[in-house]
Every structure is written in structure tokens, then in C-alpha cells.
Design a protein around this motif. Structure first.
Motif, short mmCIF file in Angstrom:
data_model
loop_
_atom_site.label_atom_id
_atom_site.label_comp_id
_atom_site.label_asym_id
_atom_site.label_seq_id
_atom_site.Cartn_x
_atom_site.Cartn_y
_atom_site.Cartn_z
N VAL A 121 0.84 -1.21 0.00
CA VAL A 121 0.00 0.00 0.00
C VAL A 121 0.87 1.25 0.00
O VAL A 121 0.61 2.21 -0.74
CB VAL A 121 -0.96 -0.01 1.21
CG1 VAL A 121 -1.64 1.35 1.36
CG2 VAL A 121 -1.99 -1.11 1.06
N ILE A 122 1.92 1.24 0.82
CA ILE A 122 2.85 2.39 0.86
C ILE A 122 3.49 2.59 -0.51
O ILE A 122 3.61 3.73 -0.99
CB ILE A 122 3.93 2.17 1.94
CG1 ILE A 122 3.29 2.20 3.33
CG2 ILE A 122 5.02 3.23 1.82
CD1 ILE A 122 4.25 1.83 4.45
N LEU A 123 3.88 1.49 -1.15
CA LEU A 123 4.47 1.58 -2.50
C LEU A 123 3.51 2.24 -3.47
O LEU A 123 3.88 3.16 -4.22
CB LEU A 123 4.83 0.18 -2.99
CG LEU A 123 5.14 0.05 -4.49
CD1 LEU A 123 6.41 0.80 -4.84
CD2 LEU A 123 5.25 -1.42 -4.90
N TYR A 124 2.25 1.81 -3.48
CA TYR A 124 1.27 2.37 -4.41
C TYR A 124 1.01 3.84 -4.10
O TYR A 124 0.85 4.65 -5.03
CB TYR A 124 -0.03 1.56 -4.34
CG TYR A 124 -0.02 0.29 -5.15
CD1 TYR A 124 1.16 -0.17 -5.73
CD2 TYR A 124 -1.16 -0.46 -5.35
CE1 TYR A 124 1.18 -1.33 -6.47
CE2 TYR A 124 -1.15 -1.63 -6.10
CZ TYR A 124 0.03 -2.05 -6.66
OH TYR A 124 0.06 -3.20 -7.41
N VAL A 125 0.97 4.19 -2.83
CA VAL A 125 0.75 5.59 -2.46
C VAL A 125 1.92 6.45 -2.93
O VAL A 125 1.73 7.55 -3.47
CB VAL A 125 0.56 5.73 -0.93
CG1 VAL A 125 0.59 7.19 -0.52
CG2 VAL A 125 -0.76 5.09 -0.50
N VAL A 126 3.14 5.96 -2.75
CA VAL A 126 4.33 6.71 -3.19
C VAL A 126 4.30 6.93 -4.70
O VAL A 126 4.54 8.04 -5.19
CB VAL A 126 5.62 5.96 -2.77
CG1 VAL A 126 6.84 6.58 -3.46
CG2 VAL A 126 5.80 6.02 -1.26
N ILE A 127 4.01 5.86 -5.45
CA ILE A 127 3.96 5.99 -6.91
C ILE A 127 2.88 6.97 -7.34
O ILE A 127 3.10 7.82 -8.22
CB ILE A 127 3.72 4.60 -7.55
CG1 ILE A 127 4.96 3.71 -7.36
CG2 ILE A 127 3.41 4.75 -9.04
CD1 ILE A 127 4.77 2.30 -7.86
N LEU A 128 1.71 6.87 -6.71
CA LEU A 128 0.62 7.78 -7.05
C LEU A 128 0.97 9.23 -6.73
O LEU A 128 0.74 10.14 -7.55
CB LEU A 128 -0.64 7.37 -6.29
CG LEU A 128 -1.90 8.23 -6.53
CD1 LEU A 128 -2.30 8.21 -8.00
CD2 LEU A 128 -3.06 7.74 -5.66
N VAL A 129 1.57 9.47 -5.57
CA VAL A 129 1.95 10.83 -5.17
C VAL A 129 3.01 11.39 -6.10
O VAL A 129 2.94 12.55 -6.52
CB VAL A 129 2.44 10.83 -3.71
CG1 VAL A 129 3.09 12.18 -3.36
CG2 VAL A 129 1.28 10.56 -2.76
N VAL A 130 4.01 10.57 -6.45
CA VAL A 130 5.05 11.03 -7.38
C VAL A 130 4.44 11.41 -8.72
O VAL A 130 4.77 12.45 -9.31
CB VAL A 130 6.13 9.94 -7.57
CG1 VAL A 130 7.05 10.30 -8.74
CG2 VAL A 130 6.95 9.77 -6.30
N GLY A 131 3.51 10.60 -9.21
CA GLY A 131 2.87 10.90 -10.48
C GLY A 131 2.07 12.18 -10.45
O GLY A 131 2.15 13.02 -11.37
N LEU A 132 1.30 12.38 -9.38
CA LEU A 132 0.48 13.59 -9.27
C LEU A 132 1.34 14.84 -9.05
O LEU A 132 1.04 15.91 -9.59
CB LEU A 132 -0.53 13.42 -8.13
CG LEU A 132 -1.59 12.32 -8.34
CD1 LEU A 132 -2.50 12.21 -7.13
CD2 LEU A 132 -2.41 12.58 -9.60
#
Length: 527
Positions: free
Chosen positions: A10-21
């Protein structure tokens, strides 16, 4: 279910999403005046991608979920000699760099279809888009299915949940940030892939159930009569690496055309290097006595596609297994976002903007069209991965069709003035019939075109993929040339030519009207 592993994921997905946004908000080039085109910003990041970021995003796109999972599986089932993907992709990126990347970037194309549309017209490109869309959908669905299976093995996570969450995250940052978000998330994803694989490969080799991994049982063997099949696979993998929008989207996003060749070659070298850890994991899988690990059960029996996650889960310490899982998830995300963006970009620019709307669309309209199409393609890939049991076989066939049809169309449109709409459409039809007619074992598709050396037991032994591609190229040139000769004498029969003239005329009129509106706006703001 593994609670700690799930939290890390979940942390990984949140990091990737935040970096993208964040990349979309702070790094996306801004339109400062009316002379800058928004579609250039959305499709190719305003051509502001540096060499370093370009190498990261190109490598991450190449070393995706299919690459690392497929390499481990192929070494385990067939041996290193038959694992042609790493070598083929390396050679393909080198050839693409020298003969395609620099030329395309120098011409300032926005998509891979632009030179084809110039030569063969909008109708041909619209039909070719369906081929590309099919390949991207099947590719995305196959790697999503692989990720779902991996998360199920390592975390015990529900298969549909894993697929839907992964697809949603990729769609969200791709939808809002387009190319710039995908490029910067690729940096994070590539680092995770590298760390995960570098830790997992040596850790798995020292497990007590692994026999001598340096034995030669994993090398594989090319039997007499199989050399034609091997050569055919290598040629198809090499040249089939080139005609993909996800490749050219990165090339065309570079700041300078002089960087394009170096980017492609560097990404090829890095991709080949990153094939070593999953290949070693395949060697480990081949050298492991699996009956000693799980109650006497052969864990890879009839599920060789799970070679990578099974080795990581059962043969590495728990912390390394979780990190390896993050690497697998990151690899899938890097491939998924690229495929979704590629098909959405081709539809928005070449089909909708140039063909349907004849260059009349406003920037905001195109932006929303691309976002909607991104959601549709991402949702379609997720639905396909959940509903079909033969997604990978469909992808193999679609990838072959890309090589057979798209490679000659792109190459001849770039380097010859002969191709036209008639040759393009006939080449597509003949190439499609020829390739399907040669059969596909992964789909139990029987051959009705039997080439020399064919046998019912082993199927086609002649290089049928390469022959299909050459046939498509010959049809493209010959039909194009003959149609030009015929329509020169009988111009009233050239129906496709008249259609293209009508589209171009409408495009020119819309461009003039848009220019007048922009001039009026500039005059108003200067008063």
C-alpha cells in the motif's frame, strides 16, 4: 494474508501515485503563450525530458512485468538458449536508435503513426490503430493477470482486488499527468525493480533446497531442425521491439534529437543487464528440489508462469521477499501505464484530432478525450485480465501481428514515398490472414497455411513470422505502386484518395479558422 507485506505494498502504491500527481502539478511544462501547443505537452511532455530521465523511463518501460516474469519462466522451462527476449530487445533498441529514433525526433513527430498518416492517410491509420490497441490491451491484461497471481502467492491477496487496485493507481496518475507523470514514476519504479531483483537473486541461490545452480541443465538445447524456429523468434523479437508507441513516446519527448540514438542504445544495454537477475532466478527454479519445500508438492507443476514470485516467496528471507514483491509490482506498473498512455495518445491525436475532428478540437477538449480514453483502456485491460484464461496467448498473437503488420508499415512510410492507403490496407489484410493461417499453439489455433518442414507434432518449423512480415511488406509496396499507376490513368476511381483530400481540406480550413481566432485574441490582449 500477510499484513506487513500488504502495508508495504500500500505504501508503495501511495508513493507511486503521489510522485505521479506531483510531477503533473509541478514538473509538467506550462503553456505560457498561445504559440505553444497543449497536445505537445500532453503527448511528449513538451519535449522537455532530459537524457537521464529518458534512459530511466525507457528502461523501466522495457524491463516491465512481462520482461522479468517472462525471462524467469523461459529459463526455467526452456533454458537460456531459448530465452531470446533480452537479446532481441537489446538488438531492437540499438537498431531503433540508429534508424528510427533520431529520424522521428528530428522530424518532430508527436506519435509513431504520424509518418504513416502522412503517407497512407487517415483511414489506414484508423484501422492500424485497432491493431495497436488490441496489442496494448492484451499486453496490459496479461501483466495485470501475472501481478494478481504474484500478489496472491506472496501476500494471499484476492486476485480481483490486486488487479483492480493496481489498474486504478496507474490510470489515476496517467490520466492527469500524461507523459510527464509516467516518466517520473518510471524513475521510482526502476529503482524498486533494481533493488528487488538484486536482493532476491543471490538470496534465492543459497537456499538449502537449491542443488548445484552451476550445472548445465538450465542452458537448454536447440534440437536439429529447430534452428529456423530460433532464428524466427530472434528476428521477430528484435524488429518487433521497434513499432510500439510506448517506445517512440519516450524518444519524441527528448529535448534534442541528438539524444535519441544514445537514449535507445543505453536503455537497451541497461535492459539486457537487468535480465540477468530474473534469469538467475529461473536457473534457481530449475535447480531446486521443490518437493522438499511444500509437503512434497512440486510448486511449479503446471504453473511455470509463477516462477519468479514462487522463487522469491519460498527461497528468500521474508524481508527480501517483500522487497522483491515491490519490484514485481513496480515492473508491472511501469509497463501498464506506458501501454495505457500509448493507446490513449494515438487515439486522441491521430484518430480523434486528425481524422474525426479534422484538427478542429480545442485543447481542453483533447485533454478530456485523452483522459476518458485512458480510463476506458485501463478498465478494459483490467476486465480482460479477470475474464479470460488465455490472455497471454492472445498477447503473443497480437505481438506477432504488430511485427508482421506495423513494422513494415512504419519502416516503409519513413524511408519510401511509395506506400499509400491501398497498399497499407491490403498489406494489413494479407499479413493478418497469413500470420493467423500459420497457427498459434498457445491458443490451440490450428494452421491452415502449412509451410515447408511443417509437421503435425511440432507445427511450423519454417521462419513463418519473418515470412509473414516480408509478405506484408511486398504487398504494401506492390499494391501501392500498382494503384498509383492505375489511378494516374483513371483518377475518378481513386475513392480513398478523394476521401483523404476531403479530410486534408477540412483540416486546412480548420487550421486557418483557428489561426484567425488566435490572432484576434492576441490583438485583444495587446490593447
Amino acid at each position: 494474508m500477510d499484513g506487513i507485506g500488504l502495508i508495504v505494498l500500500v505504501i508503495l502504491y501511495v508513493v507511486i501515485l503521489v510522485v505521479g500527481l506531483l510531477a503533473s502539478k509541478y514538473l509538467k511544462p506550462r503553456i505560457s503563450d498561445l504559440t505553444i501547443k497543449r497536445n505537445e505537452v500532453d503527448l511528449v511532455a513538451g519535449r522537455r525530458i532530459s537524457a537521464a530521465i529518458g534512459i530511466f523511463t525507457m528502461t523501466a518501460t522495457t524491463v516491465g512485468g512481462g520482461f522479468i516474469n517472462g525471462t524467469a519462466e523461459s529459463v526455467y522451462t526452456q533454458g537460456v538458449l531459448w530465452t531470446t527476449a533480452p537479446l532481441g530487445i537489446f538488438l531492437g533498441l540499438v537498431i531503433g536508435g540508429f534508424f528510427y529514433a533520431g529520424k522521428m525526433r528530428r522530424e518532430r513527430y508527436l506519435t509513431m503513426f504520424d509518418p504513416i498518416q502522412t503517407q497512407c492517410g487517415s483511414l489506414s491509420v484508423s484501422v492500424l490503430y485497432l491493431i495497436h490497441l488490441m496489442a496494448d490491451l492484451f499486453w496490459s491484461a496479461s501483466i495485470l493477470a501475472a501481478l494478481g497471481a504474484s500478489l496472491n502467492v506472496i501476500l494471499g491477496l484476492n486476485h480481483p482486488t490486486a488487479i483492480c487496485v493496481s489498474a486504478t493507481v496507474a490510470v489515476l496518475y496517467t490520466m492527469f499527468g500524461q507523459m510527464i507523470s509516467v516518466a517520473y514514476t518510471d524513475v521510482v519504479q526502476l529503482l524498486l525493480i533494481f533493488i528487488g531483483l538484486i536482493l532476491a537473486a543471490p538470496a534465492s541461490m543459497i537456499h538449502k533446497s537449491v542443488k548445484n545452480p552451476l550445472s548445465d541443465q538450465w542452458i537448454g538445447e536447440i534440437q536439429p531442425g529447430q534452428s529456423g524456429i530460433w532464428i524466427d523468434l530472434l528476428i521477430a523479437m528484435t524488429l518487433g521491439t521497434i513499432p510500439w508507441q510506448s517506445y517512440f513516446q519516450r524518444v519524441l519527448s527528448l529535448k534534442k534529437h541528438t539524444l535519441a540514438v544514445g537514449l535507445s542504445i543505453s536503455a537497451g544495454a541497461f535492459s539486457f543487464t537487468l535480465a540477468i537477475p530474473p534469469a538467475l532466478i529461473g536457473v534457481v527454479a530449475k535447480s531446486t528440489n521443490w518437493t522438499l519445500i511444500h509437503s512434497g508438492e512440486d510448486l511449479l507443476n503446471d504453473q511455470s508462469s509463477l516462477t519468479l514470485p514462487v522463487v522469491i516467496y519460498y527461497l528468500t528471507p521474508r524481508p527480501i521477499a517483500i522487497i522483491g514483491l515491490c519490484g514485481i509490482a513496480a515492473a508491472v506498473m511501469s509497463s501498464l501505464d506506458s501501454s495505457i498512455l500509448a493507446s490513449a495518445s494515438l487515439f486522441t491525436h491521430n484518430v480523434y484530432y486528425k481524422t474525426i475532428r479534422c484538427k478542429k478540437s480545442k485543447d481542453s477538449e483533447l485533454q478530456w478525450i485523452q483522459r476518458v480514453v485512458t480510463v476506458i483502456i485501463g478498465g478494459g485491460a483490467a476486465a480482460l485480465s479477470l475474464s479470460s484464461n488465455s490472455v497471454y496467448g492472445l498477447f503473443i498473437l497480437a505481438a506477432d501481428i504488430m511485427f508482421v503488420i506495423m513494422f513494415p508499415q512504419l519502416t516503409l512510410s519513413l524511408y519510401s514515398s511509395i506506400p499509400n492507403a491501398y497498399g497499407s490496407l491490403f498489406a494489413l489484410i494479407i499479413g493478418l490472414i497469413f500470420r493467423i493461417g500459420c497457427g498459434e499453439s498457445t491458443l490451440n489455433l490450428k494452421a491452415f497455411i502449412k509451410l515447408p518442414f511443417y509437421s503435425n507434432a511440432s507445427g511450423q518449423r519454417f521462419p513463418f513470422r519473418t515470412l509473414s512480415m516480408c509478405t506484408s511488406a511486398i504487398v504494401l509496396l506492390s499494391v501501392s505502386y500498382l494503384s498509383r499507376v492505375i489511378f494516374k490513368k483513371f483518377p475518378h476511381l481513386d475513392l480513398l484518395g478523394k476521401l483523404e483530400e476531403h479530410i486534408i481540406k477540412r483540416q486546412n480550413n480548420n487550421i486557418k479558422q483557428s489561426a484567425l481566432v488566435n490572432n484576434d485574441l492576441i490583438e485583444e490582449t495587446s490593447i
